[in-house]
Write an enzyme that holds these catalytic residues in place. Sequence first.
Site, PDB file in Angstrom:
ATOM      1  N   CYS A 281      -2.356   9.411   1.863  1.00 17.30           N
ATOM      2  CA  CYS A 281      -1.961   8.726   0.624  1.00 17.30           C
ATOM      3  C   CYS A 281      -2.936   9.083  -0.489  1.00 17.30           C
ATOM      4  O   CYS A 281      -2.577   9.084  -1.658  1.00 17.30           O
ATOM      5  CB  CYS A 281      -1.904   7.223   0.840  1.00 17.30           C
ATOM      6  SG  CYS A 281      -3.385   6.562   1.582  1.00 17.30           S
TER       7      CYS A 281
ATOM      8  N   GLU B 175       0.886  -1.179   0.000  1.00 18.93           N
ATOM      9  CA  GLU B 175       0.000   0.000   0.000  1.00 18.93           C
ATOM     10  C   GLU B 175       0.915   1.217   0.000  1.00 18.93           C
ATOM     11  O   GLU B 175       1.316   1.713   1.048  1.00 18.93           O
ATOM     12  CB  GLU B 175      -0.880  -0.006   1.258  1.00 18.93           C
ATOM     13  CG  GLU B 175      -1.738  -1.240   1.423  1.00 18.93           C
ATOM     14  CD  GLU B 175      -2.959  -1.241   0.510  1.00 18.93           C
ATOM     15  OE1 GLU B 175      -3.246  -0.198  -0.091  1.00 18.93           O
ATOM     16  OE2 GLU B 175      -3.611  -2.300   0.405  1.00 18.93           O
TER      17      GLU B 175
HETATM   18  P1  NAD Z   1       7.877   5.554   4.843  1.00 21.55           P
HETATM   19  O1  NAD Z   1       7.983   4.777   3.581  1.00 21.55           O
HETATM   20  O2  NAD Z   1       8.984   6.471   5.188  1.00 21.55           O
HETATM   21  O3  NAD Z   1       7.737   4.542   6.097  1.00 21.55           O
HETATM   22  C1  NAD Z   1       6.654   3.659   6.215  1.00 21.55           C
HETATM   23  C2  NAD Z   1       7.029   2.508   7.114  1.00 21.55           C
HETATM   24  O4  NAD Z   1       7.964   1.670   6.447  1.00 21.55           O
HETATM   25  C3  NAD Z   1       7.702   2.912   8.428  1.00 21.55           C
HETATM   26  O5  NAD Z   1       7.192   2.093   9.447  1.00 21.55           O
HETATM   27  C4  NAD Z   1       9.171   2.639   8.166  1.00 21.55           C
HETATM   28  O6  NAD Z   1       9.918   2.384   9.328  1.00 21.55           O
HETATM   29  C5  NAD Z   1       9.071   1.396   7.299  1.00 21.55           C
HETATM   30  N1  NAD Z   1      10.215   1.132   6.408  1.00 21.55           N
HETATM   31  C6  NAD Z   1      10.868   2.023   5.633  1.00 21.55           C
HETATM   32  N2  NAD Z   1      11.811   1.381   4.905  1.00 21.55           N
HETATM   33  C7  NAD Z   1      11.745   0.079   5.225  1.00 21.55           C
HETATM   34  C8  NAD Z   1      12.464  -1.089   4.808  1.00 21.55           C
HETATM   35  N3  NAD Z   1      13.452  -1.025   3.902  1.00 21.55           N
HETATM   36  N4  NAD Z   1      12.120  -2.283   5.342  1.00 21.55           N
HETATM   37  C9  NAD Z   1      11.124  -2.368   6.255  1.00 21.55           C
HETATM   38  N5  NAD Z   1      10.418  -1.294   6.698  1.00 21.55           N
HETATM   39  C10 NAD Z   1      10.728  -0.094   6.181  1.00 21.55           C
HETATM   40  O7  NAD Z   1       6.468   6.340   4.788  1.00 21.55           O
HETATM   41  P2  NAD Z   1       5.905   7.478   5.752  1.00 21.55           P
HETATM   42  O8  NAD Z   1       6.655   8.736   5.526  1.00 21.55           O
HETATM   43  O9  NAD Z   1       5.748   6.949   7.137  1.00 21.55           O
HETATM   44  O10 NAD Z   1       4.413   7.624   5.160  1.00 21.55           O
HETATM   45  C11 NAD Z   1       4.098   8.379   4.044  1.00 21.55           C
HETATM   46  C12 NAD Z   1       4.001   7.519   2.798  1.00 21.55           C
HETATM   47  O11 NAD Z   1       3.109   6.436   2.997  1.00 21.55           O
HETATM   48  C13 NAD Z   1       3.436   8.277   1.607  1.00 21.55           C
HETATM   49  O12 NAD Z   1       4.144   7.915   0.459  1.00 21.55           O
HETATM   50  C14 NAD Z   1       1.998   7.806   1.545  1.00 21.55           C
HETATM   51  O13 NAD Z   1       1.398   7.938   0.279  1.00 21.55           O
HETATM   52  C15 NAD Z   1       2.153   6.388   1.949  1.00 21.55           C
HETATM   53  N6  NAD Z   1       0.901   5.819   2.440  1.00 21.55           N
HETATM   54  C16 NAD Z   1       0.239   4.930   1.656  1.00 21.55           C
HETATM   55  C17 NAD Z   1      -0.981   4.407   2.071  1.00 21.55           C
HETATM   56  C18 NAD Z   1      -1.750   3.456   1.212  1.00 21.55           C
HETATM   57  O14 NAD Z   1      -2.649   2.809   1.723  1.00 21.55           O
HETATM   58  N7  NAD Z   1      -1.465   3.339  -0.073  1.00 21.55           N
HETATM   59  C19 NAD Z   1      -1.500   4.770   3.321  1.00 21.55           C
HETATM   60  C20 NAD Z   1      -0.777   5.659   4.118  1.00 21.55           C
HETATM   61  C21 NAD Z   1       0.429   6.172   3.667  1.00 21.55           C
END
Ligand code: NAD
Length: 516
Positions: free
Chosen positions: A303, A269
């Site tokens: 998102c 997601e």
């Molecule tokens: P992010 O990608 O920085 O982090 C999200 C999560 O992933 C965190 O818990 C982080 O610790 C973890 N993470 C990051 N790299 C990782 C790796 N290599 N391995 C395992 N875990 C890892 O995102 P953010 O800044 O917290 O949130 C914003 C982003 O999330 C935006 O791009 C938004 O569009 C997206 N988002 C998508 C949805 C959806 O349902 N499509 C919903 C909410 C947010």
Amino acid sequence: MTASLKPVSSAPASVADEARAILARLGVPESAFASTGRPALSPITGEVIAHVRETTPDEAKAAIGRADAAFKAWRKVPAPKRGEFIRLLGEELRAAKDDLGRLVTLEAGKIVSEGLGEVQEMIDICDFAVGLSRQLYGLTIATERADHRMMETWHPLGVCGVISAFNFPVAVWSWNAALALVCGDSVVWKPSEKTLLTALATHAIVERAAKRFGGVPEGLCEVLLGGREIGEILVEDHRVPVLSATGSTAMGRQVGPKLAERFARAILELGGNNAAIVAPSADLDLALRGIAFAAMGTAGQRCTTLRRLFVHESVYDQLVPRLVKVYGSVKIGDPRAEGTLVGPLIDKAAFDNMERALDEARAAGGKVHGGGRYTDVANEGVYARPALVEMPSQTGPVTRETFAPILYVMRYSDFDEVIALHNAVGAGLSSSIFTLNLREAEAFVSAAGSDCGIANVNIGPSGAEIGGAFGGEKETGGGRESGSDAWKAYMRRATNTINYGSTLPLAQGVKFDVDA
Ligand code: NAD
């Protein structure tokens, strides 16, 4: 900074005092905090609320082991009984709604109604999952062989990993966990490192529901607190057959291949670059309200936030100046204050990204209305003025997601052309059209229309209900969670053929007669 949850003074409650009082009320134990832990900040004021003890790699592996053992017991509990656990969780969430919703505001910076709305979403998915626990249906399928019966059955899958983003700090866990738990899986959650407190509070609520249930297997719901390194442990562990990862497309690019390599099921997601089209026949008053919420709500940090707006040239001059006015008058500030519609960005890095994108847009010929730091706040929070940018074309920063309140506005003249432009970006999460023309509305949601996982008519792209499957295509990752039949991703499907006759006819008429 004290590690204690007790308010530190009797002065008017600071964000930190209020948050710590809520954490104590919700039953988060003092042992969750340590002065050497990771600081949990409030974006409202920039202050440290508490220092949270992080999970070590060894503890993470042990938690996955416990979850694996819990799964083996939980899968044998009848599904409607598993549903009873989720019913109790829904009750506990109802009781805790005000506190948990407020904590979402304090830790993620959402305005009060959005913080409460996020908890309501958790309650809604619990209600949905309770019903689902009696509806994990398989098909009975016509068989070509006499005296045979063929059917499919759905079985629990194993440990379900959940990695979540900061902007929906608790709802995303519940979309996954409520389904996974009624499906018979155990759940290991790695919340965002930016929202550890709401995760701790949610875990305390889960534990209360478990106690009322009469005890669930130890390890059924685990939480791993830390940064991406802890997430990587979950991604790489073979005992986790399904992982739902919510976050940026950049994160999905790292996580997706690792899951594919070990043939784990991925529910990705990821980011969105969502658009709306305003057609000549649109109800402009309605469009204006829909656009304002979708583009500026949650300070542009959803998102599904509206980021690209295509306005037909015949209504552009009626709509866009009105929108610019709304952008200039929207109330920005402390999300706890009544009337605030735009709260803080999560951190300074988010603001810097916004500034960079606006500079790029200017260089590409964009006319920027708004933008820049909003400083009329008496604290260290990072507040931005939402920006509306009139762009000559869909270039540069318009083609990617910047997680901040920037709306790029473009003119169009031809319907087919605007559909092509709409679909010409990497992400494929959410979309909408404002039109009173039936042909355009139907074309937009048809096979040749929007290529997104969500396509709306006369509402903005943001603010989904839990009843529908949620997720998007292309660089959004292809995963679906929440409603409809999204539950199937959390289960193992088996096709069973039963021969109740005394002969052994082979499928497709194959003959293989041996002397028996
Ligand atoms: P992010 O990608 O920085 O982090 C999200 C999560 O992933 C965190 O818990 C982080 O610790 C973890 N993470 C990051 N790299 C990782 C790796 N290599 N391995 C395992 N875990 C890892 O995102 P953010 O800044 O917290 O949130 C914003 C982003 O999330 C935006 O791009 C938004 O569009 C997206 N988002 C998508 C949805 C959806 O349902 N499509 C919903 C909410 C947010």
